[in-house]
Design an enzyme around this catalytic site. Structure first.
Site, PDB file in Angstrom:
ATOM      1  N   ASN A 111       0.890  -1.178   0.030  1.00  0.00           N
ATOM      2  CA  ASN A 111       0.069   0.132   0.204  1.00  0.00           C
ATOM      3  C   ASN A 111       0.910   1.128   0.065  1.00  0.00           C
ATOM      4  O   ASN A 111       0.749   2.266  -0.819  1.00  0.00           O
ATOM      5  CB  ASN A 111      -0.983   0.068   1.235  1.00  0.00           C
ATOM      6  CG  ASN A 111      -2.148  -0.823   0.967  1.00  0.00           C
ATOM      7  OD1 ASN A 111      -2.432  -1.378   0.055  1.00  0.00           O
ATOM      8  ND2 ASN A 111      -2.941  -0.904   2.290  1.00  0.00           N
ATOM      9  N   HIS A 139     -14.909   4.119 -15.148  1.00  0.00           N
ATOM     10  CA  HIS A 139     -14.747   3.390 -14.034  1.00  0.00           C
ATOM     11  C   HIS A 139     -15.907   2.593 -13.794  1.00  0.00           C
ATOM     12  O   HIS A 139     -15.967   1.686 -12.785  1.00  0.00           O
ATOM     13  CB  HIS A 139     -14.395   4.140 -12.744  1.00  0.00           C
ATOM     14  CG  HIS A 139     -13.916   3.265 -11.577  1.00  0.00           C
ATOM     15  ND1 HIS A 139     -14.546   3.529 -10.451  1.00  0.00           N
ATOM     16  CD2 HIS A 139     -12.802   2.801 -11.276  1.00  0.00           C
ATOM     17  CE1 HIS A 139     -14.056   2.846  -9.603  1.00  0.00           C
ATOM     18  NE2 HIS A 139     -13.014   2.296 -10.084  1.00  0.00           N
TER      19      HIS A 139
END
Length: 689
Positions: A43, A430
């Site tokens: 991350n 998206h």
């Protein structure tokens, strides 16, 4: 008074801290704790590549840009990020060390040379001489030998070398080698290993004979990955080939962070920073290995110890679908909802395969953002095209870090006869939208699927997502309009039922919040419930503040970034925010507005981030089935009741675990158990019949 806003980047770091908490938690099985350490690291790498990279680019501009909620400059944000990351990394190093000590109790140990036995040292030296030395590619930085290009996220051994006349030089050797194992097993079958890079670093002097080694360390560079494809695109170029070239460029962008495994002389660090063109404050010393991907190899070695892992869970058959009957016919009977990962994605895949073979199906249209490496979705679409159906697929080539995968799929789909669209200029697509058009006895019929997550069989087992399938005519007609606009390179300006960004999502959300404010001012009950990955859109945040001031109760379940601070008297005192971080990645988006019979439910692909609401094509759908509304409310309320994996945000913007008072509630585990129970009841009923 406390600020109602929180900086986006610092809020994201709070989310990654919650990931790290899972690694620190004694309640999480040992090997799963290791996974969370690895997730924290990956991350963080992506955060630096994308977010810090973007801030770094902003600093190069002639004019100063300030963030619109906390008024911080890019430089101020980076300063705060670096300060916070150094604190978090100390926690990461600490928990890694603790976990590896516990792993030793199960017969697996990573050794260094200080703990190696004499016969092991002999083996390692021989291994280095025979297996590593012949493959090594050393570089000594000099006037005729410039500093080598260091690949993104790869490990290198760097050494300070002293010549006979006392001059110092820097030597570098790459440690990433696909020919050799990362974990080198020591002889004796006792579960003792050494990492490849540690072995290289120990014997690095053998490679640079004739020099005295004065200092050494492992290093790893993280590079900027933030490229604006639209700003660079020339319409005379083939878009797919342009994107392929762009991916090659991204690997060469400037560094944003340098990780080191050992302390080195400050002058050497400054020299490395000059070569890499970064400032010394971007240098991070790590006690844990610089790349934690080997953790998964350790887990494989311990797989027989079931107590070290979460209890095995398998996505269950949805009891809302009957086996050996047409999926399309069952959707015609009533709207269907799948809840991943608790329920299997198979009914959706079966729907696609059935549509590919159904003679009455005229076309299949779909938006693709991220796909599995072996995608059954692509197989079904190729089969449909080969069966003579019109197949229109929008493949978003700008899906970050999945660009190369999507380029490959787009070529395969095109070869099968599908019409491929590559998105819109200036807007990423998206949305998770699939439209099957069928010719029936009554005329044209639409079967529409709208989801919160990608069409990816792998992540459907790891992420929580919702998938709605409906034959509602109004929804189908508006979905058809979305695809018509996409094929023409346009955006939807107006819709009645769906929410469609960039023009008709933010405005609709604000109108729905206004409606709740109006009801509250009229003395009626009012309510807003939101489940999102992130909340950063300032227009929506300000409207939610207005709702709170009016007395509207606002419940939000926000996994990641949250730029709104709840509980501030006179401002956000009616806002309640929790974040659930657990075994599965919370990914579904649910929007609830209203009370009682007038409650409106939506699910969709959009978080309430400006990039989603006004800079992307996103689709959210209303839920009209009373049965599904009830189910979604049950999901939402159960998550609000979580007292095992939920953290609540206070009026300082600080997150803390919710105290488990009374009945323990781990919403993810309870939803999985519910899926098992529902599947078992269906099986029992079938046996009785």
């Amino acid at each position: 008074m406390e600020s109602i806003y929180m900086n986006r980047e610092l809020s994201w770091l709070k989310f990654n801290a919650r990931v790290l908490e899972e690694a620190e938690s004694q309640e999480v099985p040992l090997c799963e704790r290791m996974t969370f350490v690895s997730i924290y690291q990956s991350n963080l790498d992506e955060f630096f590549m994308v977010r810090v990279g973007s801030l770094q680019d902003q600093m190069l501009l002639d004019h100063e840009i300030r963030e619109n909620k906390t008024n911080m400059t890019a430089q101020e944000q980076i300063h705060e990020i670096l300060k916070e990351v150094k604190k978090l990394n100390r926690r990461k190093d600490q928990v890694y060390t603790e976990l590896m000590k516990k792993i030793e109790g199960y017969g697996i140990k990573l050794i260094d040379f200080a703990s190696a036995k004499p016969d092991e040292k002999k083996f390692l030296e021989s291994y280095f001489n025979q297996e590593i030395m012949p493959l090594s590619s050393p570089t000594i930085v000099a006037k005729r030998q410039p500093f080598p290009f260091l690949r993104n996220e790869e490990i290198y051994a760097v050494v300070v070398l002293e010549t006979r006349n006392k001059k110092e030089k820097i030597g570098i050797i790459p440690c990433s080698n696909n020919m050799l194992p990362r974990m080198i097993e020591l002889p004796g079958g006792k579960g003792r290993y050494m990492l490849l890079e540690e072995l290289i670093l120990h014997y690095i002097g053998k490679v640079f004979k004739g020099y005295k080694v004065k200092g050494k360390s492992l290093i790893r560079v993280v590079r900027n990955a933030d490229i604006d494809a639209d700003a660079l695109y020339d319409e005379d170029l083939d878009y797919r080939e342009f994107m392929a070239d762009l991916m090659k460029q991204r690997k060469k962008l400037s560094p944003v962070r340098l990780d080191m495994s050992r302390e080195m002389d400050q002058a050497v660090i400054e020299a490395l920073c000059r070569y890499l063109e970064i400032t010394p404050d971007r240098v991070f010393k790590s006690e844990a290995p610089l790349d934690l991907s080997f953790i998964f190899q350790i887990q494989d070695l311990l797989r027989k110890n079931s107590e070290l892992f979460y209890e095995k869970r398998v996505p269950q058959k949805s009891p809302d679908f009957r086996e050996n009957e047409s999926i399309l016919d069952q959707i015609r009977e009533e709207d269907k909802l799948l809840s991943y990962p608790y329920e299997s994605i198979r009914p959706f895949l079966k729907m696609l395969t059935e549509a590919a073979e159904d003679e009455s199906v005229i076309s299949i249209k779909m938006t693709l953002y991220r796909l599995a490496k072996q995608s059954k979705v692509v197989e079904a679409l190729c089969e449909a095209a080969e069966n003579g159906k019109e197949v229109v697929v929008l493949v978003e080539l700008r899906a970050r870090f999945d660009e190369e995968n999507n380029i490959r799929w787009s070529r395969m789909l095109e070869q099968a006869g599908c019409q491929i669209i590559y998105g819109l200029e200036g807007y990423k697509v998206h949305s998770k939208l699939c439209l099957i058009t069928r010719r029936s006895e009554k005329g044209i019929e639409y079967i529409t699927q709208i989801g919160t997550g990608n069409y990816n069989e792998k992540t459907a087992r790891l992420y929580t997502d919702l998938c709605l399938m409906t034959v509602n005519e109004q929804i189908g007609m508006e979905a058809a309009r979305v695809f018509q606009a996409l094929t023409k390179g346009e955006i939807i300006e107006e819709v009645d039922h769906l929410m469609v960004a960039p023009k008709c999502l933010q405005s609709k959300v604000i109108a729905l919040i206004d409606e709740e404010i109006r009801h509250k001012k009229q003395g009626e009950d009012a309510y807003i419930g939101l489940k999102l990955n992130s909340l950063t859109d300032k227009r929506i945040i300000d409207k939610l503040v207005e709702a709170s001031k009016a007395g509207v109760r606002v419940d939000m379940i926000i996994r990641g970034i949250c730029c709104m601070v709840p509980g501030i008297k006179g401002e956000t005192e009616n806002v309640h925010i929790i974040s659930i971080v657990g075994r599965f990645l919370e990914h579904s988006r649910i929007y609830i507005f209203g009370c009682g019979e007038r409650t409106k439910y939506y699910i969709g692909s959009a978080d309430f981030m400006t990039r989603n609401t006004v800079k992307r094509v996103e689709v959210a759908t209303p839920v009209y089935s009373e049965k599904i509304k009830k189910r979604i409310r049950g999901l939402f309320d159960l998550m609000l009741s979580d007292n095992k994996k939920a953290r609540t945000e206070d009026y300082h913007g600080k997150y803390s675990m919710i105290k488990c008072e009374g009945q323990p509630c781990n919403s993810q585990e309870m939803l999985y158990q519910e899926a098992y129970d529902r599947a078992a009841i269906k099986t029992e009923n079938k046996v009785v019949e």
